[in-house]
Every structure is written in C-alpha cells, then in structure tokens.
Design a protein around this motif. Structure first.
Motif: not given
Length: 491
Positions: A360-361, A366-369, A458, A364, A322
C-alpha cells in the motif's frame, strides 16, 4: 399385589416426592445459584439473545415483501422481548475480593484449557497430530487442570521433556554427511517435538480467541490470555531453532500432515516423505502476488528480487519511515504494531506466510503505516519500490490487482475483529471474488450497502457532520452497530 405395589410406588413418587422435593431443596438452599454463577448465566443469556437478534435482523426487512410486523414476531418468539436487559459481565464485581478474584482466575483457566483440549481433538481428526502425540498433549492439559488454582497455566511443563533440541544437531547440519541421511535422522528425532510445539501454539491461539469472544476485554480474561501467550514462548523458540538449522524438517512434516489425509497410513509409515528445500524461483512463484502475474511480467520482477532470511525480533520496516519497497513473506510469521492505530482490539496481530507487506505504501508513496517485526525466523524477498511502480504502469488490470492485494493488510489492521479470524487465503478469495474497486470524483456520494465494508485507499472524504476522513481508512454503513466491531460511537 404386584400391580398394587407398583402403582402405589409410582403414586407416592409423583404426589409426595414431586410436590415436596422443591420445598425441601429451597429449605436446604440447594437450589440457589452463587452470585458469580448468576452473573455468568446472565452474561451468557445476554450473548445468546444478541445472536438471536442478529439472526432475525437479516429477516426483518425484505425488498420484495416489505417489513415484517415485529410486534407479532415478538409475541410468538418471546425470548426477543428480553433484549433490553442490562448486560452483566461475570467478572464485574462491586468490591475487590481476593478470594473471588482467585476463583475467577481458576474458572477462566479451566475454560481456556477446555478449549485447548477441544482444539487437540479437532487436530487429531484432521490428521494434524497422531494418536500418540494427542495422548501426550491431552495428559499435559489434565495435569495443568489440577494446578489452575495455585499457579498460572502450566500445561507446557508436561510437554517440555518431549521437546528437546540437542546442541550437537547444529554440528550435524554443518557436517559433510549426505543431506538425505541427515534429513532422515533429524526428521525421526525432531518430528515429535515439532508436532507438539505446533499443536500447542495452534490450540492455545484458538482457545484465546474463543475466550476473548466470550468474555471480551475483561481484566481476568486478559491475565489468562497473557499467561497463555507466555506459555508458548518455549514452543516458538524450539520451532525457530529447527527452522534455522533444519528448514527441510518442518517442510517434510507439513507435507506428511497433508499427505496423511489422502494416503493409506501404513504406506505412509513405510516410506515417509523426505522433502528437499525448493529453489528460490520456485518459492517466489508460489507466492500469491508473483503467481498471479503473467509470465511476461513475472520474469523482470524475479530478476529484481533480493532473497533474505531474518531472525526473530527483526524490524522489517518502521512506522513513519519512507517506503523503499515491499516484502514478500515466503515462510514464517510477522507481527504488526502501531502508535497511531490501537491494537487493543487485536488479539493476534499476526501476518503469516504469503503476505505482501508495504505494498500500500509503495503504491501511494505514503510513509509506512505500522511497524513490521518478525515473530519467527522469516524467509522473505524484498522488491524495490521502483520495480513495483514499473509493474503498476504496465497494465491497468495489474494495478487493480495490486490495489486489492494492498487492501488485505489494511483490512487486518483496521478491523481485526472480523479479519483476524480469517487466514490470508480466505481473505484473498473474499476480496478477489466479492469486492470491486471504484473511483469517485469530487462531490460524489458514497453509499455502502448492508453488510458491506469500504476501504478508502486514496483521497479524502467528508461525512455529513463535516468530519474529514483521510486514507487509509475503513468505511462502515451509517446503521452499523459499532459494538460488533469493538468500536465506540465516536469512532
């Protein structure tokens, strides 16, 4: 008689030697190329023709004048008629022959060392290294050239004696001696090792990229590239020891490098610059993300920032976890790895100082890529996600800037073939000056122009074949040659 003998010699040379030499060379077999050299020649010719096609491809169509008559062009530029020849990789041999394999390794090692030596010359001209340092580096390459057939790359062995970090230096740093005096003595004694280590790592990195660009994903090239990477571990360790114990030394040496090109050398040697470590606020203000913010927004950000120093091999954040905030890298380098995204085409998955990680995470949710792991001692700052969200909502222009900043890391991870060769500063200029941020509504088509790359930050897309694309992703024009990006058509 003088004219007669001179004319006779010229006549016999042209008529007899000129006509017989070719047959004599063929008879003795001196004009034949070995199978290996022939494969290398074919591969080089193929690559040169590809470059020619790429150059002429931009001239083929013209919006004002229309298309060119390509058949007529090929009639005058005959080399373009051979573009359909089959590519022959120099290391693709039908049967595995240990002797041929050893010979390929030897030739490839020599090629990489030649690239290293050329990089040293370039650094000498740029003022990154001194003449005495260049002599030591060049000599190590010459010694390694003699051993390429019997052992892996060993040019670091010739440099090891000049790169020493005595253990008592750590106690010197903890002593109560004046800081200026400690810095003066350590700079004098450690500067040669720092110059050599930094030049060695930089030269090998340049040579590895050149070798990979020429040979591609060859088994032989991979072996030699791995040898080059392993050879730099001791150099990295030395610079890490210096960065941990005497961080002001590296800063002083870098300042001296930059000053070298602008100042009289004698004046510089008489009074070499001694640099103090900047304060935390000064380091933060020099980071591109913080420096671009208005003063009114910068102060709240600085008050919610946590300074930290991470050792080599520390995980800043893991893939799939997360997002709790972002990391601003002040000094040092980090490496990215991912189970989802292939690193096969990434030669140096490195993100250097000045990078903004996890933005970026944080934007957005979103979880770390990917995983971010320190590749050296890293001086960085952590900013919580709530602070970033407040900053994002403060001004639409700030949000647009933060999206652009987040696209830097996405581009490096998804298209390393293009963006890995650019430093972060160049990428920032490219994205800030030659890109635009667009928002599309449901059902709207996205058209990419020639030589453009799109970054989906996105949302979801569908292709004409009804394939779904989920952010984050990189979008390429439909007529793009995917081989230039190291991708297969199925990608």
């Amino acid at each position: 008689m003088f004219v007669f003998f001179t004319g006779g010699i010229v006549f016999l040379t042209l008529i007899l030697n000129g006509s017989i030499t070719q047959f004599l060379l063929r008879l003795l077999g001196l004009g034949k190329l070995s199978a290996t050299k022939l494969r290398v020649l074919k591969y080089t010719r193929y690559e040169m023709l590809n470059k020619a096609l790429e150059a002429f491809g931009d001239l083929r169509d013209d919006e004002e004048l229309g298309p060119a008559d390509w058949i007529t062009v090929k009639k005058y530029i005959t080399c373009l008629n051979n573009l359909e020849d089959e590519q022959a990789h120099p290391h693709d041999v039908p049967d595995r022959d240990d002797h041929v394999h050893t010979m390929h390794l030897k030739v490839t090692r020599v090629r990489l060392l030649n690239g290293v030596q050329a990089a040293y010359w370039g650094m000498l001209e740029e003022g990154r290294i001194t003449q005495s340092t260049a002599n030591i580096l060049m000599r190590s390459v010459d010694e390694a050239m003699d051993l390429v057939s019997s052992q892996p790359l060993c040019d670091w062995k010739g440099l090891r004696s000049n790169v020493q970090f005595p253990s008592y230096y750590r106690f010197l740093q903890m002593s109560r001696l004046p800081r200026r005096l400690v810095t003066y003595f350590t700079v004098e004694r450690l500067e040669l090792g720092c110059y050599i280590s930094a030049a060695f790592l930089r030269a090998h990195r340049i040579a590895r990229r050149q070798l990979h660009d020429f040979l591609g994903d060859s088994e032989i090239a991979k072996i030699v590239i791995d040898e080059s990477t392993a050879a730099g571990e001791e150099a990295k360790k030395f610079l890490e020891d210096v960065r941990i114990t005497f961080p002001q030394v590296l800063r002083a040496l870098k300042t001296r490098q930059v000053t070298y090109a602008q100042t009289d050398l004698k004046k510089l040697k008489r009074n070499p610059p001694l640099v103090k470590m900047p304060r935390v606020r000064e380091l933060l203000n020099t980071h591109p993300l913080v420096g671009a913010l208005p003063a009114a927004l910068r102060d709240p950000l600085l008050s919610n920032t946590k300074e930290t120093i991470k050792g080599h091999g520390t995980i800043l954040y893991g893939e799939g976890s997360r997002p709790t905030g972002i990391w601003l890298v002040s000094t040092g380098i980090v490496k990215w790895t991912s189970r989802r995204f292939s690193t096969r085409h990434s030669l140096d998955p490195i993100l250097s100082h000045g990078s903004t990680l996890g933005l970026y995470e944080a934007l957005t949710g979103k979880p770390y890529i990917c995983d971010i792991i320190t590749e050296s001692v890293v001086h960085c700052f952590f900013v919580e996600a709530d602070t970033i969200e407040q900053l994002r909502q403060s001004d639409p222009s700030i949000e647009d800037f933060m999206w652009q900043e987040s696209a830097l890391v996405i581009a490096r991870i998804f298209l390393p073939q293009i963006f890995e060769k650019m430093v972060m500063r160049e990428m920032r200029v490219l994205i800030s000056e030659r890109s635009s941020t667009n928002i599309y509504i449901l059902g709207e088509d996205i058209e990419l122009g020639h030589n453009y790359v799109g970054i989906l930050l996105e949302g979801f897309l569908k292709t004409k074949n009804l394939h779904s694309i989920m952010a984050p992703a990189v979008l390429l024009p439909s007529n793009t040659d995917l081989n230039l990006f190291g991708l297969q058509p199925s990608a």
